[in-house]
Design a protein around this motif. Structure first.
Motif, PDB file in Angstrom:
ATOM      1  N   THR A   1       0.829  -1.203   0.000  1.00  0.00           N
ATOM      2  CA  THR A   1       0.000   0.000   0.000  1.00  0.00           C
ATOM      3  C   THR A   1       0.862   1.251   0.000  1.00  0.00           C
ATOM      4  OG1 THR A   1      -1.711  -1.192   1.222  1.00  0.00           O
ATOM      5  CG2 THR A   1      -1.863   1.199   1.211  1.00  0.00           C
ATOM      6  N   PHE A   2       1.910   1.255   0.823  1.00  0.00           N
ATOM      7  CA  PHE A   2       2.796   2.421   0.887  1.00  0.00           C
ATOM      8  C   PHE A   2       3.546   2.612  -0.432  1.00  0.00           C
ATOM      9  CE2 PHE A   2       6.814   4.551   2.084  1.00  0.00           C
ATOM     10  CZ  PHE A   2       6.266   5.743   2.524  1.00  0.00           C
ATOM     11  N   LYS A   3       3.998   1.518  -1.029  1.00  0.00           N
ATOM     12  CA  LYS A   3       4.693   1.613  -2.319  1.00  0.00           C
ATOM     13  C   LYS A   3       3.772   2.197  -3.378  1.00  0.00           C
ATOM     14  CE  LYS A   3       7.903  -2.223  -1.671  1.00  0.00           C
ATOM     15  NZ  LYS A   3       8.262  -3.577  -2.119  1.00  0.00           N
ATOM     16  N   LYS A   4       2.524   1.752  -3.381  1.00  0.00           N
ATOM     17  CA  LYS A   4       1.564   2.259  -4.350  1.00  0.00           C
ATOM     18  C   LYS A   4       1.283   3.737  -4.096  1.00  0.00           C
ATOM     19  CE  LYS A   4      -2.676   1.013  -6.669  1.00  0.00           C
ATOM     20  NZ  LYS A   4      -3.774   0.077  -6.760  1.00  0.00           N
ATOM     21  N   TRP A   5       1.176   4.129  -2.813  1.00  0.00           N
ATOM     22  CA  TRP A   5       0.942   5.532  -2.467  1.00  0.00           C
ATOM     23  C   TRP A   5       2.094   6.408  -2.944  1.00  0.00           C
ATOM     24  CZ3 TRP A   5       3.475   9.293   0.239  1.00  0.00           C
ATOM     25  CH2 TRP A   5       2.754  10.463   0.489  1.00  0.00           C
ATOM     26  N   ILE A   6       3.326   5.959  -2.675  1.00  0.00           N
ATOM     27  CA  ILE A   6       4.510   6.718  -3.099  1.00  0.00           C
ATOM     28  C   ILE A   6       4.496   6.929  -4.608  1.00  0.00           C
ATOM     29  CG2 ILE A   6       7.033   6.536  -3.397  1.00  0.00           C
ATOM     30  CD1 ILE A   6       6.376   7.485  -0.684  1.00  0.00           C
ATOM     31  N   LYS A   7       4.195   5.877  -5.348  1.00  0.00           N
ATOM     32  CA  LYS A   7       4.172   5.965  -6.811  1.00  0.00           C
ATOM     33  C   LYS A   7       3.099   6.949  -7.277  1.00  0.00           C
ATOM     34  CE  LYS A   7       3.591   3.267 -11.010  1.00  0.00           C
ATOM     35  NZ  LYS A   7       3.288   1.966 -11.590  1.00  0.00           N
TER      36      LYS A   7
ATOM     37  N   GLY B   1       3.957  10.545  -6.225  1.00  0.00           N
ATOM     38  CA  GLY B   1       5.062  11.043  -7.045  1.00  0.00           C
ATOM     39  C   GLY B   1       4.607  11.453  -8.430  1.00  0.00           C
ATOM     40  N   ILE B   2       3.756  10.641  -9.034  1.00  0.00           N
ATOM     41  CA  ILE B   2       3.231  10.974 -10.363  1.00  0.00           C
ATOM     42  C   ILE B   2       2.417  12.261 -10.299  1.00  0.00           C
ATOM     43  CG2 ILE B   2       1.569  10.237 -12.131  1.00  0.00           C
ATOM     44  CD1 ILE B   2       2.575   7.341 -11.589  1.00  0.00           C
ATOM     45  N   ARG B   3       1.566  12.382  -9.279  1.00  0.00           N
ATOM     46  CA  ARG B   3       0.774  13.605  -9.120  1.00  0.00           C
ATOM     47  C   ARG B   3       1.676  14.820  -8.932  1.00  0.00           C
ATOM     48  NH1 ARG B   3      -4.673  13.338  -5.637  1.00  0.00           N
ATOM     49  NH2 ARG B   3      -5.837  11.947  -6.997  1.00  0.00           N
ATOM     50  N   ALA B   4       2.705  14.681  -8.109  1.00  0.00           N
ATOM     51  CA  ALA B   4       3.607  15.806  -7.843  1.00  0.00           C
ATOM     52  C   ALA B   4       4.344  16.222  -9.109  1.00  0.00           C
ATOM     53  CB  ALA B   4       4.599  15.441  -6.735  1.00  0.00           C
ATOM     54  N   ILE B   5       4.806  15.262  -9.888  1.00  0.00           N
ATOM     55  CA  ILE B   5       5.516  15.580 -11.132  1.00  0.00           C
ATOM     56  C   ILE B   5       4.594  16.295 -12.116  1.00  0.00           C
ATOM     57  CG2 ILE B   5       6.569  14.545 -13.188  1.00  0.00           C
ATOM     58  CD1 ILE B   5       7.778  12.428 -11.217  1.00  0.00           C
TER      59      ILE B   5
END
Length: 69
Positions: free
Chosen positions: A4-10, A13-17
């Motif tokens: 879940t955390f890995k998916k959240w980070i991904k 990160g995509i949203r931030a970029i």
């Protein structure tokens, strides 16, 4: 790290970029209309928008939630 955390980070990160790119495009476009691009301003506004996007994502990202089928 759990999945879940890995998916959240991904997802965060995509949203931030995407947010950084959108802010840079808007800032450059506005500055070009005024006749001068201040690259320091473009960079700092874009970086700040990325940080704010990550902080906003802390409250939750719908696409990062585990869907139990």
């Amino acid at each position: 790290m759990n999945e879940t955390f890995k998916k959240w980070i991904k997802c965060a990160g995509i949203r931030a970029i995407k947010t950084i790119a959108q802010t840079a495009i808007a800032t450059i476009g506005t500055a070009m209309a005024l006749g001068d691009v201040n690259w320091l301003m473009v960079g700092s506004a874009s970086l700040l928008s990325g940080i704010l996007s990550l902080l906003t994502s802390i409250t939750g990202i719908p696409e990062a939630k585990n869907k139990k089928e």
